[in-house]
Structures are given as C-alpha cells and as structure tokens.
Design a protein around this motif. Structure first.
Motif, mmCIF file in Angstrom:
data_model
loop_
_atom_site.group_PDB
_atom_site.id
_atom_site.type_symbol
_atom_site.label_atom_id
_atom_site.label_comp_id
_atom_site.label_asym_id
_atom_site.label_seq_id
_atom_site.Cartn_x
_atom_site.Cartn_y
_atom_site.Cartn_z
ATOM 1 N N GLU A 1 0.651 -1.221 0.053
ATOM 2 C CA GLU A 1 -0.131 -0.012 0.197
ATOM 3 C C GLU A 1 1.015 1.404 0.080
ATOM 4 O O GLU A 1 0.265 2.273 -0.140
ATOM 5 N N THR A 2 2.186 1.115 0.144
ATOM 6 C CA THR A 2 2.951 2.343 0.261
ATOM 7 C C THR A 2 4.151 2.351 -0.565
ATOM 8 O O THR A 2 4.659 0.970 -0.916
ATOM 9 N N GLU A 3 4.954 3.346 -0.571
ATOM 10 C CA GLU A 3 6.381 3.538 -1.490
ATOM 11 C C GLU A 3 7.632 3.532 -0.549
ATOM 12 O O GLU A 3 7.453 4.496 0.466
ATOM 13 N N SER A 4 8.478 3.250 -0.833
ATOM 14 C CA SER A 4 9.959 3.481 0.015
ATOM 15 C C SER A 4 10.241 4.948 -0.424
ATOM 16 O O SER A 4 10.226 5.401 -1.697
ATOM 17 N N ILE A 5 10.920 5.581 0.429
ATOM 18 C CA ILE A 5 11.563 7.010 0.159
ATOM 19 C C ILE A 5 12.988 7.046 0.243
ATOM 20 O O ILE A 5 13.677 7.889 -0.230
ATOM 21 N N LEU A 6 13.538 6.201 1.246
ATOM 22 C CA LEU A 6 14.920 5.976 1.473
ATOM 23 C C LEU A 6 15.524 4.650 1.280
ATOM 24 O O LEU A 6 16.546 4.598 0.750
ATOM 25 N N ASP A 7 14.677 3.658 1.415
ATOM 26 C CA ASP A 7 15.438 2.255 1.510
ATOM 27 C C ASP A 7 14.273 1.296 0.860
ATOM 28 O O ASP A 7 13.375 1.115 1.203
ATOM 29 N N ILE A 8 14.542 0.940 -0.744
ATOM 30 C CA ILE A 8 13.722 0.253 -1.137
ATOM 31 C C ILE A 8 13.151 -1.196 -0.818
ATOM 32 O O ILE A 8 12.240 -1.800 -0.876
ATOM 33 N N ALA A 9 14.140 -1.625 0.252
ATOM 34 C CA ALA A 9 13.952 -2.832 0.743
ATOM 35 C C ALA A 9 12.553 -2.909 1.794
ATOM 36 O O ALA A 9 12.131 -3.781 1.794
ATOM 37 N N THR A 10 12.408 -1.642 2.161
ATOM 38 C CA THR A 10 11.243 -1.425 3.172
ATOM 39 C C THR A 10 9.921 -1.878 2.516
ATOM 40 O O THR A 10 8.888 -1.777 3.265
ATOM 41 N N SER A 11 9.732 -1.738 1.163
ATOM 42 C CA SER A 11 8.597 -2.045 0.439
ATOM 43 C C SER A 11 8.740 -3.457 -0.196
ATOM 44 O O SER A 11 7.781 -3.781 -0.960
ATOM 45 N N GLN A 12 9.854 -4.000 0.026
ATOM 46 C CA GLN A 12 9.991 -5.360 -0.787
ATOM 47 C C GLN A 12 10.357 -6.607 0.176
ATOM 48 O O GLN A 12 9.729 -6.923 0.582
ATOM 49 N N THR A 13 11.864 -6.857 0.457
ATOM 50 C CA THR A 13 12.263 -7.802 1.175
ATOM 51 C C THR A 13 11.833 -7.935 2.641
ATOM 52 O O THR A 13 11.559 -8.777 3.068
ATOM 53 N N PRO B 1 9.203 -6.250 4.307
ATOM 54 C CA PRO B 1 8.056 -6.668 4.765
ATOM 55 C C PRO B 1 7.478 -8.124 4.304
ATOM 56 O O PRO B 1 6.765 -8.892 4.983
ATOM 57 N N GLN B 2 7.893 -8.472 3.118
ATOM 58 C CA GLN B 2 7.867 -9.695 2.720
ATOM 59 C C GLN B 2 8.297 -10.891 3.660
ATOM 60 O O GLN B 2 7.538 -11.869 3.928
ATOM 61 N N GLU B 3 9.463 -10.672 3.899
ATOM 62 C CA GLU B 3 10.142 -11.628 5.251
ATOM 63 C C GLU B 3 9.137 -11.683 6.137
ATOM 64 O O GLU B 3 9.331 -12.797 6.960
ATOM 65 N N ALA B 4 8.988 -10.713 6.698
ATOM 66 C CA ALA B 4 8.170 -10.571 8.013
ATOM 67 C C ALA B 4 6.697 -11.236 7.809
ATOM 68 O O ALA B 4 6.444 -11.968 8.719
ATOM 69 N N LEU B 5 6.030 -11.126 6.682
ATOM 70 C CA LEU B 5 5.062 -11.761 6.628
ATOM 71 C C LEU B 5 4.827 -13.250 6.254
ATOM 72 O O LEU B 5 4.147 -14.005 7.094
#
Length: 317
Positions: A293-305, A307-311
């Motif tokens: 639902e959101t986009e990263s502004i500093l670290d692209i991993a925060t919208s990819q790897t 949260p995905q690993e946390a889920l």
C-alpha cells in the motif's frame, strides 16, 4: 589532445588503491594525491604512481581536502577518483578516445558510476551519472544579444564511460561522523539531508540513528522545508525513537507520517514495534501496508524484502 590531472584524497586504502591507479595512470598527465592520515601502506602505493603526494590534516570536511588537492593541479582538466573505483579495459579505451576528441568548450564530463548489488550499501540504483572530469580554469563568456549576461551554467557532456565501484571496506562510520558534525553546525542542504537519511537506513547502526536525532528534529522546526525532506526526517526519527524506547515520541512522529501519504519505512517500523510487543495481528497489518500500500522513500527494501520476509515469518503466507 587535452591534458588530465588525476586528483585524489585517500586514507587507509591499501586494498584498492593500486587497482585504481593502474587503471587510470596511463591516461593521466599528472597524478596528485593527498593522504589524510593513513596508518597502512597507502602512501607507499601512492608514491609509486603519483607525481606529488601530500599530507593533509583532516578537517572533517571532504570539500576542504578536494579543494586542496585540486589547487595543486596544473593540467587542463581535473579527473577526480576515489580509491575504490577503477576502469576496466573497455572503459579505458573510451577514456583514451575522450582525451583525443574532447572539445574545448566542454567544461564538465559526467561518467556512469556503477555499483554492483553486492557492493551497494547506500543507494537504490546500480548506475548514476556523476561529474568526474572538469576544466581546471573556466573561461566565462557573455551571452544573449541584448541585456547580456555571463553564462554561469557549465557545458556538460554525458559520456558512456562506466566507472566500476567496488569498495573493500566500510566507510560508513567516517561518513556518519562527517554528516553528523555538519548537521549539528548548520542546516544541511537538501542533498546532504537526503544522503544522511539514506545512509542511515542502509548501513546505520542503532547508535547512529540515536545520535542523529538533533539533526532531524531541527528539520521539522524549519517551516520552509519541503515535504519530501520532512518525510525523510520523520522516517529517521520514528526509527530512532523506537530504538531508544521513547514510545510517545515514536508514535507521535509515526502519526505525523500517516497524516500524509504513509511511507513504507514508517509502516515497517510500526510492524517491528507491534511484533516486539507480541501484537502479531497488528504487526501483520503494518507489514502488509509496507509491502502493498505504500512506497519507499529512503530504502527500497522497506517495501520489498523486509515486509515480505516479515509476513512469511508471521505466517501470512
């Protein structure tokens, strides 16, 4: 044919300096190196290649060192390099060709700075143009047929030369110290503010975030700041106060972020907080928001790897 001065500042670069100098020395008309306090064999390596090697007392300011070494140059163009970069054979040929055909009106040449994924600790990209070669003495010209004025914008050429960046050591502590001191002395430029926030998110330790609190709180006290800079500061402060355990301030800054378009960085921090308190359903919601639902502004991993690993870890899928 134009003439080049290679100007470098170095410190404790014995692992990479010779690789850099070997790749550039054949195309340089002089090599000038300023050492800012090496305790290894860096100076010995530099002396094998350089016409001049200077000791420069470190001031905490990279521009001071760059300006010093550039002041010693005598050729038409100055080529700036860091020790952990080099040119491969194909790009050496491109540099040799450039030297033969460079037009005198070109004042700056940009080259593609290439950092492979495994060496990429700060940026979300693998290639970007950077100014690497610039005319030592600039001739100002009058322009416009009426109401004439001096041309102040340089004539820039975007070359296809690719510089390979392969660091062998972590310079983040040195960079954090310099950014912190600069931010405590005066308001950071938009560029440095962005770099500081990005570098914290990519390679900062917990103590680096906590130390940075005064710098980024100052950002929010400046009414004239642009929204993207404000969002960067909030991302840093949310993480810093979660690390510090100051939960009221953690939630206070997180709410400031959600009052606009939420960032993936803050969603991940909320997910981490709720996961640490055992509120796993709440954590899932925020990790899902970060992922979809959101986009990263500093670290692209925060919208990819991240949260995905946390889920996956929490059994969402």
């Amino acid at each position: 044919m134009t003439s080049f001065s290679l100007c470098m500042i170095v410190k404790n670069e014995e692992k990479v300096l010779e690789r850099c100098l070997k790749s550039l020395a054949p195309y340089m008309d002089e090599i000038i190196i300023a050492d800012t306090g090496s305790s290894d064999t860096t100076k010995k390596i530099a002396q094998k290649y350089a016409d001049k090697v200077y000791d420069f007392e470190w001031t905490g300011n990279f521009s001071d060192a760059r300006n010093f070494v550039a002041s010693k140059a005598t050729k038409e163009y100055i080529y700036t390099a860091d020790a952990d970069e080099y040119l491969d054979a194909d790009n050496q040929k491109k540099l040799a060709q450039l030297k033969q055909i460079l037009l005198p009106e070109i004042e700056m040449v940009q080259m593609l700075y290439c950092t492979k994924a495994e060496f990429n600790t700060v940026y979300n990209f693998e290639k970007e143009y950077r100014p690497k070669l610039y005319r030592r003495l600039r001739a100002f010209q009058w322009i416009d047929p009426i109401h004439e004025t001096l041309r102040i914008d340089p004539i820039v050429y975007d070359s296809q030369i690719e510089i390979i960046h392969e660091p062998q050591s972590d310079h983040s502590k040195r960079d954090f110290d310099a950014l912190l001191q600069a931010g405590l002395k005066e308001r950071l430029s938009k560029k440095l503010h962005h770099m500081y926030a990005m570098e914290l998110y990519h390679s900062g330790q917990d103590e680096d975030f906590v130390k940075a609190i005064p710098v980024f709180e100052q950002t929010l006290q400046q009414d004239s700041r642009e929204m993207d800079t404000i969002k960067e500061a909030i991302c840093v402060l949310v993480r810093a106060y979660r690390i510090k355990g100051d939960i009221p301030k953690f939630f206070g800054y997180a709410l400031k972020d959600t009052a606009t378009v939420s960032s993936a960085e803050v969603c991940c921090e909320l997910g981490r907080y709720y996961e640490s308190t055992g509120e796993l359903q709440e954590a899932l919601i925020w990790y899902q928001n970060a992922s979809t639902e959101t986009e990263s502004i500093l670290d692209i991993a925060t919208s990819q790897t991240i949260p995905q690993e946390a889920l996956k870890r929490l059994g969402a899928y």
